[in-house]
Scaffold this motif. Structure first.
Motif, short mmCIF file in Angstrom:
data_model
loop_
_atom_site.label_atom_id
_atom_site.label_comp_id
_atom_site.label_asym_id
_atom_site.label_seq_id
_atom_site.Cartn_x
_atom_site.Cartn_y
_atom_site.Cartn_z
N PRO A 70 35.04 -30.88 5.42
CA PRO A 70 34.63 -30.27 6.11
C PRO A 70 34.74 -31.03 7.78
CG PRO A 70 32.76 -31.02 5.68
CD PRO A 70 33.57 -31.77 5.22
N ASP A 71 35.58 -29.53 8.35
CA ASP A 71 35.55 -29.51 9.88
C ASP A 71 34.32 -30.67 10.89
OD1 ASP A 71 37.33 -30.18 12.06
OD2 ASP A 71 36.26 -27.89 12.70
N VAL A 72 35.81 -31.47 11.36
CA VAL A 72 35.37 -32.86 11.75
C VAL A 72 34.14 -32.16 12.93
CG1 VAL A 72 35.16 -34.91 13.68
CG2 VAL A 72 36.46 -34.56 11.16
N ALA A 73 34.53 -31.39 13.84
CA ALA A 73 34.27 -30.47 14.57
C ALA A 73 32.66 -30.40 14.40
CB ALA A 73 34.75 -29.33 15.15
N ASP A 74 32.61 -29.68 12.72
CA ASP A 74 31.23 -28.90 12.60
C ASP A 74 30.25 -29.86 12.74
OD1 ASP A 74 32.69 -26.68 12.51
OD2 ASP A 74 31.77 -26.33 9.87
N GLU A 75 30.78 -30.77 11.93
CA GLU A 75 30.18 -32.27 11.49
C GLU A 75 29.27 -32.70 12.94
OE1 GLU A 75 31.55 -35.02 9.37
OE2 GLU A 75 32.05 -33.94 7.97
N VAL A 76 30.39 -32.57 14.00
CA VAL A 76 29.71 -33.37 15.24
C VAL A 76 28.88 -32.43 15.75
CG1 VAL A 76 30.78 -33.21 17.28
CG2 VAL A 76 31.24 -35.02 15.53
N THR A 77 28.93 -31.36 15.58
CA THR A 77 27.89 -30.17 16.30
C THR A 77 26.85 -30.32 15.74
OG1 THR A 77 29.90 -28.80 16.55
CG2 THR A 77 27.85 -27.44 17.04
N GLU A 78 26.75 -30.57 14.04
CA GLU A 78 25.11 -30.66 13.49
C GLU A 78 24.72 -31.63 13.53
OE1 GLU A 78 24.32 -29.60 8.84
OE2 GLU A 78 26.36 -30.24 9.38
N ARG A 79 25.47 -32.92 13.80
CA ARG A 79 24.19 -34.21 14.06
C ARG A 79 24.38 -34.23 15.43
NH1 ARG A 79 25.42 -39.60 15.97
NH2 ARG A 79 24.45 -40.91 15.01
N ALA A 80 24.81 -33.75 16.70
CA ALA A 80 24.65 -33.56 17.82
C ALA A 80 22.84 -32.46 18.50
CB ALA A 80 24.99 -33.01 18.88
N ALA A 81 22.82 -31.45 16.76
CA ALA A 81 21.52 -30.76 16.88
C ALA A 81 20.69 -31.46 16.26
CB ALA A 81 22.05 -29.28 15.55
N VAL A 82 21.29 -32.03 15.05
CA VAL A 82 20.19 -32.92 14.83
C VAL A 82 19.09 -33.92 14.99
CG1 VAL A 82 19.13 -34.70 12.80
CG2 VAL A 82 20.74 -32.49 12.34
N LEU A 83 20.62 -34.73 16.38
CA LEU A 83 19.63 -35.51 17.66
C LEU A 83 18.93 -35.20 18.50
CD1 LEU A 83 22.95 -37.98 17.59
CD2 LEU A 83 20.31 -37.86 15.98
N ARG A 84 19.23 -33.84 18.37
CA ARG A 84 19.00 -33.20 19.74
C ARG A 84 16.72 -32.92 19.61
NH1 ARG A 84 23.82 -31.24 21.31
NH2 ARG A 84 23.45 -29.26 20.03
N GLY A 85 17.04 -31.56 17.67
CA GLY A 85 15.70 -31.43 17.58
C GLY A 85 15.04 -32.84 17.43
N LEU A 86 15.68 -34.46 17.14
CA LEU A 86 15.02 -34.87 16.70
C LEU A 86 13.81 -35.39 18.41
CD1 LEU A 86 16.13 -37.79 13.89
CD2 LEU A 86 14.63 -36.36 13.94
N ALA A 87 15.22 -35.33 18.90
CA ALA A 87 14.18 -35.95 20.38
C ALA A 87 13.24 -35.01 20.67
CB ALA A 87 15.50 -36.12 21.15
#
Length: 154
Positions: A70-87
């Motif tokens: 998959p597109d790396v940008a999508d993975e980065v965006t998803e990871r950032a959203a998960v980290l923001r959500g976890l916070a």
């Protein structure tokens, strides 16, 4: 044309006569037509094999393209959203989610670590996942980002 259809017939005829021209010294005397038909049969077989190879290659490429990273940008965006959500989650929710997702424990193993029953842990995990999903949806702003969240209506 009767053996391979119009599409391959033109290619087959031209290749047959090219082979016949190159190997005209090998043609038996008085057996020109049977020899030429034999050459045409061999050429047709080769064309069929080539077509099968092309079809197999096309299928392999389709499968390979479907398995492309998959597109790396999508993975980065998803990871950032998960980290923001976890916070935004409580420590108890973070613990439950990280035991299963990041440490790879089963629900039974994670329940022992958390000091609860398997059933109670499963309920906690389900609720924590729902809260994380809601937090991720709040953190994401674009429709493309929202499309990355599993279970999100589109």
């Amino acid at each position: 044309m009767s053996r391979c259809g119009l599409q391959l017939a033109e290619e087959g005829v031209s290749e047959t006569f090219m082979v016949a021209w190159r190997r005209r010294e090998e043609m038996p005397a008085g057996a020109g037509l049977p020899w030429l038909l034999g050459v045409a049969r061999n050429v047709t077989r080769g064309l069929y094999r080539d077509e099968l190879r092309r079809t197999a290659l096309d299928e392999a490429l389709r499968v390979w393209a479907g398995q492309a990273d998959p597109d790396v940008a999508d993975e980065v965006t998803e990871r950032a959203a998960v980290l923001r959500g976890l916070a935004t989650l409580s420590d108890a929710d973070k613990e439950v989610l990280t035991l299963v997702a990041w440490h790879g424990l089963t629900s039974a193993q994670a329940a022992k670590v958390a000091g609860s029953t398997r059933l109670a842990f499963s309920v906690r995990l389900h609720r924590a996942r729902r809260r994380l999903e809601a937090a991720m949806n709040d953190a994401m702003t674009t429709p493309r980002q929202r499309a990355l969240v599993p279970g999100e209506e589109r």
